[in-house]
Scaffold this motif. Structure first.
Motif, mmCIF file in Angstrom:
data_model
loop_
_atom_site.group_PDB
_atom_site.id
_atom_site.type_symbol
_atom_site.label_atom_id
_atom_site.label_comp_id
_atom_site.label_asym_id
_atom_site.label_seq_id
_atom_site.Cartn_x
_atom_site.Cartn_y
_atom_site.Cartn_z
ATOM 1 N N UNK A 110 0.857 -1.185 0.000
ATOM 2 C CA UNK A 110 0.000 0.000 0.000
ATOM 3 C C UNK A 110 0.895 1.237 0.000
ATOM 4 N N UNK A 111 0.341 2.389 -0.362
ATOM 5 C CA UNK A 111 1.149 3.615 -0.293
ATOM 6 C C UNK A 111 1.642 3.844 1.139
ATOM 7 N N UNK A 112 2.754 4.520 1.257
ATOM 8 C CA UNK A 112 3.344 4.772 2.576
ATOM 9 C C UNK A 112 2.337 5.401 3.526
ATOM 10 N N UNK A 113 2.388 4.945 4.750
ATOM 11 C CA UNK A 113 1.499 5.474 5.784
ATOM 12 C C UNK A 113 2.159 6.702 6.384
ATOM 13 N N UNK A 114 1.628 7.866 6.052
ATOM 14 C CA UNK A 114 2.068 9.117 6.646
ATOM 15 C C UNK A 114 0.898 9.659 7.446
ATOM 16 N N UNK A 115 1.041 9.655 8.745
ATOM 17 C CA UNK A 115 -0.035 10.135 9.606
ATOM 18 C C UNK A 115 0.492 11.308 10.423
ATOM 19 N N UNK A 116 -0.263 12.371 10.448
ATOM 20 C CA UNK A 116 0.117 13.537 11.231
ATOM 21 C C UNK A 116 -0.668 13.617 12.525
ATOM 22 N N UNK A 117 -1.632 12.726 12.656
ATOM 23 C CA UNK A 117 -2.426 12.668 13.886
ATOM 24 C C UNK A 117 -2.932 11.243 14.065
ATOM 25 N N UNK A 118 -3.431 10.972 15.242
ATOM 26 C CA UNK A 118 -4.023 9.665 15.523
ATOM 27 C C UNK A 118 -5.219 9.441 14.605
ATOM 28 N N UNK A 119 -5.996 10.472 14.387
ATOM 29 C CA UNK A 119 -7.166 10.377 13.509
ATOM 30 C C UNK A 119 -6.738 9.963 12.098
ATOM 31 N N UNK A 120 -5.660 10.569 11.577
ATOM 32 C CA UNK A 120 -5.147 10.179 10.256
ATOM 33 C C UNK A 120 -4.820 8.695 10.213
ATOM 34 N N UNK A 121 -4.202 8.220 11.260
ATOM 35 C CA UNK A 121 -3.809 6.816 11.331
ATOM 36 C C UNK A 121 -5.023 5.901 11.340
ATOM 37 N N UNK A 122 -6.006 6.248 12.158
ATOM 38 C CA UNK A 122 -7.193 5.402 12.291
ATOM 39 C C UNK A 122 -8.112 5.455 11.074
ATOM 40 N N UNK A 123 -7.983 6.494 10.270
ATOM 41 C CA UNK A 123 -8.823 6.614 9.075
ATOM 42 C C UNK A 123 -8.073 6.290 7.790
ATOM 43 N N UNK A 124 -6.843 5.857 7.902
ATOM 44 C CA UNK A 124 -6.021 5.585 6.717
ATOM 45 C C UNK A 124 -6.690 4.589 5.772
ATOM 46 N N UNK A 125 -7.305 3.560 6.323
ATOM 47 C CA UNK A 125 -7.916 2.519 5.483
ATOM 48 C C UNK A 125 -9.026 3.057 4.582
ATOM 49 N N UNK A 126 -9.637 4.168 4.951
ATOM 50 C CA UNK A 126 -10.755 4.698 4.163
ATOM 51 C C UNK A 126 -10.310 5.301 2.834
ATOM 52 N N UNK A 127 -9.043 5.678 2.720
ATOM 53 C CA UNK A 127 -8.563 6.293 1.477
ATOM 54 C C UNK A 127 -7.872 5.289 0.563
ATOM 55 N N UNK A 128 -7.787 4.057 0.989
ATOM 56 C CA UNK A 128 -7.150 3.017 0.173
ATOM 57 C C UNK A 128 -8.039 2.602 -0.983
ATOM 58 N N UNK A 129 -7.397 2.240 -2.069
ATOM 59 C CA UNK A 129 -8.116 1.611 -3.162
ATOM 60 C C UNK A 129 -8.040 0.115 -2.950
ATOM 61 N N UNK A 130 -9.069 -0.559 -3.312
ATOM 62 C CA UNK A 130 -9.076 -2.010 -3.175
ATOM 63 C C UNK A 130 -10.374 -2.497 -2.573
ATOM 64 N N UNK A 131 -10.385 -3.770 -2.294
ATOM 65 C CA UNK A 131 -11.595 -4.410 -1.790
ATOM 66 C C UNK A 131 -11.866 -4.035 -0.335
ATOM 67 N N UNK A 132 -13.105 -4.269 0.084
ATOM 68 C CA UNK A 132 -13.458 -4.061 1.484
ATOM 69 C C UNK A 132 -12.638 -4.977 2.385
ATOM 70 N N UNK A 133 -12.332 -6.140 1.883
ATOM 71 C CA UNK A 133 -11.522 -7.103 2.643
ATOM 72 C C UNK A 133 -10.135 -6.523 2.936
ATOM 73 N N UNK A 134 -9.530 -5.918 1.925
ATOM 74 C CA UNK A 134 -8.201 -5.312 2.114
ATOM 75 C C UNK A 134 -8.282 -4.135 3.067
ATOM 76 N N UNK A 135 -9.300 -3.306 2.920
ATOM 77 C CA UNK A 135 -9.456 -2.147 3.801
ATOM 78 C C UNK A 135 -9.633 -2.584 5.246
ATOM 79 N N UNK A 136 -10.439 -3.619 5.462
ATOM 80 C CA UNK A 136 -10.647 -4.121 6.821
ATOM 81 C C UNK A 136 -9.358 -4.708 7.384
ATOM 82 N N UNK A 137 -8.614 -5.413 6.549
ATOM 83 C CA UNK A 137 -7.337 -5.983 6.994
ATOM 84 C C UNK A 137 -6.368 -4.881 7.391
ATOM 85 N N UNK A 138 -6.253 -3.841 6.587
ATOM 86 C CA UNK A 138 -5.337 -2.735 6.886
ATOM 87 C C UNK A 138 -5.777 -2.009 8.154
#
Length: 147
Positions: free
Chosen positions: A57-85
């Motif tokens: 996946x693209x590099x995880x750059x988080x500037x806040x805890x919220x960014x980290x916890x919401x990272x999966x929502x901006x991913x492309x791919x299946x729901x399965x991959x998003x849930x796994x991430x």
């Protein structure tokens, strides 16, 4: 973590607990806050790079805890991959905090490869037994295919 209730040195100081040194014990570059431990500390950045590489996946750059916890929502791919991430990120935060505590209380050095291996193992157990996407094989999980 999101509610800033983890007992970092900064949080303890805000609760009027006498802390002599508020610097992050891992990198010694900034005050130890929840944001720092999980997003900007060198240890966390290295773990996030390892997880990004493993999960392809693209590099995880988080500037806040919220960014980290919401990272999966901006991913492309299946729901399965998003849930796994999403689960992997939460597990990685737990592993980072646990490694920090081992360092603090047992003087055990932090090895990022061990942290990432622990994330992979715990992630596999969670994903294959506790998520709604059961039945993945270890060989598929470790190479993060069929997601």
């Amino acid at each position: 973590m999101e509610m800033d209730r983890i007992p970092t040195r900064d949080a303890l100081r805000k609760r009027n607990i006498n802390i002599e040194d508020s610097l992050c014990p891992l990198c010694r570059s900034e005050d130890e806050s929840t944001e720092h431990v999980f997003t900007s500390c060198f240890i966390a950045s290295t773990v996030w790079n390892g997880i990004s590489s493993w999960c392809k996946i693209p590099s995880i750059f988080a500037f806040s805890i919220r960014d980290l916890l919401e990272y999966h929502t901006v991913l492309r791919g299946s729901d399965r991959k998003k849930e796994a991430v999403q689960g992997i990120i939460i597990i990685a935060c737990r592993c980072l905090w646990r490694s920090r505590n081992k360092f603090m209380f047992s003087n055990s050095p932090i090895r990022m490869d061990i942290v990432i291996s622990e994330v992979k193992a715990l992630g596999f157990l969670w994903f294959s037994y506790r998520s709604r996407h059961k039945g993945i094989e270890w060989k598929d999980w470790i190479s993060f295919v069929n997601m």
